[in-house]
Motif scaffolding. Structure first.
Motif, PDB file in Angstrom:
ATOM      1  N   ARG A   1       1.016  -1.083   0.057  1.00 40.19           N
ATOM      2  CA  ARG A   1       0.147   0.081  -0.002  1.00 40.19           C
ATOM      3  C   ARG A   1       0.930   1.272   0.005  1.00 40.19           C
ATOM      4  N   GLN A   2       1.907   1.174   0.728  1.00 42.76           N
ATOM      5  CA  GLN A   2       2.861   2.301   0.791  1.00 42.76           C
ATOM      6  C   GLN A   2       3.602   2.556  -0.706  1.00 42.76           C
ATOM      7  N   LYS A   3       3.828   1.512  -1.307  1.00 35.34           N
ATOM      8  CA  LYS A   3       4.399   1.734  -2.841  1.00 35.34           C
ATOM      9  C   LYS A   3       3.144   2.189  -3.667  1.00 35.34           C
TER      10      LYS A   3
ATOM     11  N   PHE B   1       2.253   9.899   2.236  1.00 35.83           N
ATOM     12  CA  PHE B   1       2.119   9.889   0.893  1.00 35.83           C
ATOM     13  C   PHE B   1       0.822  10.631   0.226  1.00 35.83           C
ATOM     14  N   GLU B   2       0.055  11.107   1.260  1.00 33.68           N
ATOM     15  CA  GLU B   2      -1.385  11.470   0.939  1.00 33.68           C
ATOM     16  C   GLU B   2      -1.354  12.735   0.212  1.00 33.68           C
ATOM     17  N   MET B   3      -2.075  12.699  -1.049  1.00 31.72           N
ATOM     18  CA  MET B   3      -2.399  14.077  -1.644  1.00 31.72           C
ATOM     19  C   MET B   3      -3.653  13.941  -2.420  1.00 31.72           C
ATOM     20  N   THR B   4      -4.072  15.296  -2.611  1.00 33.97           N
ATOM     21  CA  THR B   4      -5.359  15.574  -3.232  1.00 33.97           C
ATOM     22  C   THR B   4      -5.217  14.997  -4.789  1.00 33.97           C
TER      23      THR B   4
ATOM     24  N   GLN C   1       0.288   9.339  -9.300  1.00 35.90           N
ATOM     25  CA  GLN C   1       0.513  10.726  -9.133  1.00 35.90           C
ATOM     26  C   GLN C   1      -0.726  11.412  -9.822  1.00 35.90           C
ATOM     27  N   VAL C   2      -0.621  12.475  -9.745  1.00 36.64           N
ATOM     28  CA  VAL C   2      -1.991  13.418 -10.371  1.00 36.64           C
ATOM     29  C   VAL C   2      -1.719  13.307 -11.980  1.00 36.64           C
ATOM     30  N   GLY C   3      -0.648  13.195 -12.548  1.00 37.78           N
ATOM     31  CA  GLY C   3      -0.440  13.006 -13.963  1.00 37.78           C
ATOM     32  C   GLY C   3      -0.634  11.865 -14.655  1.00 37.78           C
TER      33      GLY C   3
ATOM     34  N   SER D   1      -6.814   4.921   3.696  1.00 36.95           N
ATOM     35  CA  SER D   1      -7.229   4.748   4.989  1.00 36.95           C
ATOM     36  C   SER D   1      -6.338   4.031   5.961  1.00 36.95           C
ATOM     37  N   SER D   2      -5.175   3.755   5.672  1.00 40.33           N
ATOM     38  CA  SER D   2      -4.279   3.220   6.418  1.00 40.33           C
ATOM     39  C   SER D   2      -3.164   4.180   7.136  1.00 40.33           C
ATOM     40  N   PRO D   3      -2.913   4.460   8.298  1.00 42.70           N
ATOM     41  CA  PRO D   3      -1.766   5.188   8.817  1.00 42.70           C
ATOM     42  C   PRO D   3      -0.425   5.097   7.923  1.00 42.70           C
TER      43      PRO D   3
END
Length: 403
Positions: free
Chosen positions: A155-157, A197-200, A163-165, A190-192
């Motif tokens: 999930r981290q990977k 890496f969270e982004m809009t 990415q946005v692009g 949803s995971s801590p």
């Protein structure tokens, strides 16, 4: 518990203790929602209390405990804590050092490494545990990497790579060519473990398309390990102290299950080059072809073996710094003498005080050896008595022979 009611005789149910320890999944839940974690434990405790066993409670164990219990399990089953005593050597040598195995545990949410460094010098006190078992003192190094179990690492990977692009399409080298699946962005974040890496993103879902390239997959995985700084003489990753790995290691849980599927658990140790070649072929195998060949394996598990194999090799070689020489000391274990290898046995042994701090009084002779020696000495005594009687009644015959 249903299985336990069948195995344990009914007359012993009330005197049989039951313990429940929750690991990294619940540690993550406690970080995210402590009240919910408490409710889950309370519900489990109520359920277990309905059985007629001696329920001792449920709790979330620490990562250090999880690592230590795995280390205890392996060495207990291998007999590394006790020294065998023979009747020719009734007292064990106090100065002899029993070499213990290190423990490598890989779960879904965390991974642990635990072993006894040869110089007993551990620069980070928080990574040190002291045990006295069977009259011997052990200074054990242990660390638990939360979020670096194989599921949370994946999930981290994914969170790192999306990415946005990308326009909602992630071409991922850790999945087989032709593999496709859709994932919700909300589920990914949803995971801590993925918060950093969270982004809009301009989409609520994204599609994963496999490209099946082991080398690219491994390079993407290595970006999860921050090796740019180390406040100690030697580190693993993310600034965590790690002494140079030493001795033999037992690797269990997901280590074993993944490597068994990839056929890396045989007695013959594979070189790094051989494993790399095998992984390159496996990851590049088309998804439809793979499903046909492994039709009895759940698709979720089958789809992730390429990532999991690449992650294990990256973690052990680049994260823990095993070398081509020390790699041969890693033994992938599912069972030892028909007992499952894992932290649970060590947890039970600790809570029930089944491992004494001091060395029990030795039993130098086994029953069969004792019987053999008693018969032998009896025969010798009988022979001596017969010779004595013969000499007493016919001394002249004895002296004639002497002359």
């Amino acid at each position: 518990m249903i299985r336990a009611t069948q195995v344990v005789p009914k007359s012993q149910h009330q005197e049989t203790p039951v313990y429940l320890g929750a690991t990294a999944g619940m540690r993550l839940l406690r970080i995210e929602n402590e009240q919910l974690a408490d409710k889950v434990l309370a519900a489990v405790a109520r359920s277990l209390s309905n059985y007629h066993f001696d329920f001792q409670g449920a709790r979330i164990i620490t990562g250090q405990e999880e690592g230590a219990y795995g280390w205890i399990t392996i060495n207990y089953l291998l007999g590394k804590f006790t020294q065998k005593v023979s009747w020719l050597n009734l007292k064990p040598n106090e100065d002899s050092d029993l070499e213990t195995y290190g423990a490598l545990d890989l779960g879904g949410a965390s991974t642990q490494i635990t072993f006894v460094p040869p110089n007993k010098k551990i620069e980070s006190p928080s990574n040190t545990l002291h045990f006295r078992l069977y009259g011997r003192d052990y200074s054990v190094y242990t660390h638990s990497f939360l979020c670096y179990g194989k599921d949370q690492a994946l999930r981290q990977k994914l969170a790192k790579d999306i990415q946005v692009g990308t326009n909602g399409i992630l071409r991922d080298p850790c999945f087989h060519p032709g593999y496709e699946t859709v994932m919700n962005v909300s589920d990914l974040y949803s995971s801590p473990c993925t918060k950093r890496f969270e982004m809009t993103l301009p989409f609520d879902q994204f599609q994963i398309q496999g490209t099946g390239n082991y080398q690219q997959c491994r390079q993407s995985i290595l970006q999860l390990f921050n090796t740019s700084y180390c406040p100690y003489s030697h580190c693993s990753f993310n600034g965590i102290f790690l002494p140079p790995v030493h001795g033999d290691f037992g690797a269990f849980s997901a280590y074993y299950y993944v490597m068994e599927f990839l056929n890396f658990t045989s007695e013959e140790t594979r070189s790094q080059e051989e494993m790399t070649e095998t992984m390159e072929k496996f990851c590049s195998q088309p998804w439809e072809e793979l499903k046909t060949y492994f039709g009895d394996v759940k698709e979720k598990y089958l789809s992730e073996y390429c990532f999991s194999g690449a992650y294990i090799l990256s973690l052990l070689l680049s994260g823990y710094h095993f070398t081509a020489e020390s790699w041969k000391n890693i033994h992938f274990m599912g069972k030892i003498q028909s007992s499952n290898v894992g932290w649970t046995l060590g947890y039970m042994l600790n809570l029930t005080n089944m491992i004494p701090a001091e060395q029990p009084l030795p039993t130098p002779l086994s029953h069969s050896t004792y019987v053999f020696l008693m018969v032998l000495f009896s025969l010798i005594l009988v022979a001596v008595a017969i010779v004595g009687v013969f000499i007493f009644h016919k001394p002249s015959y004895f002296w004639k022979d002497m002359v």
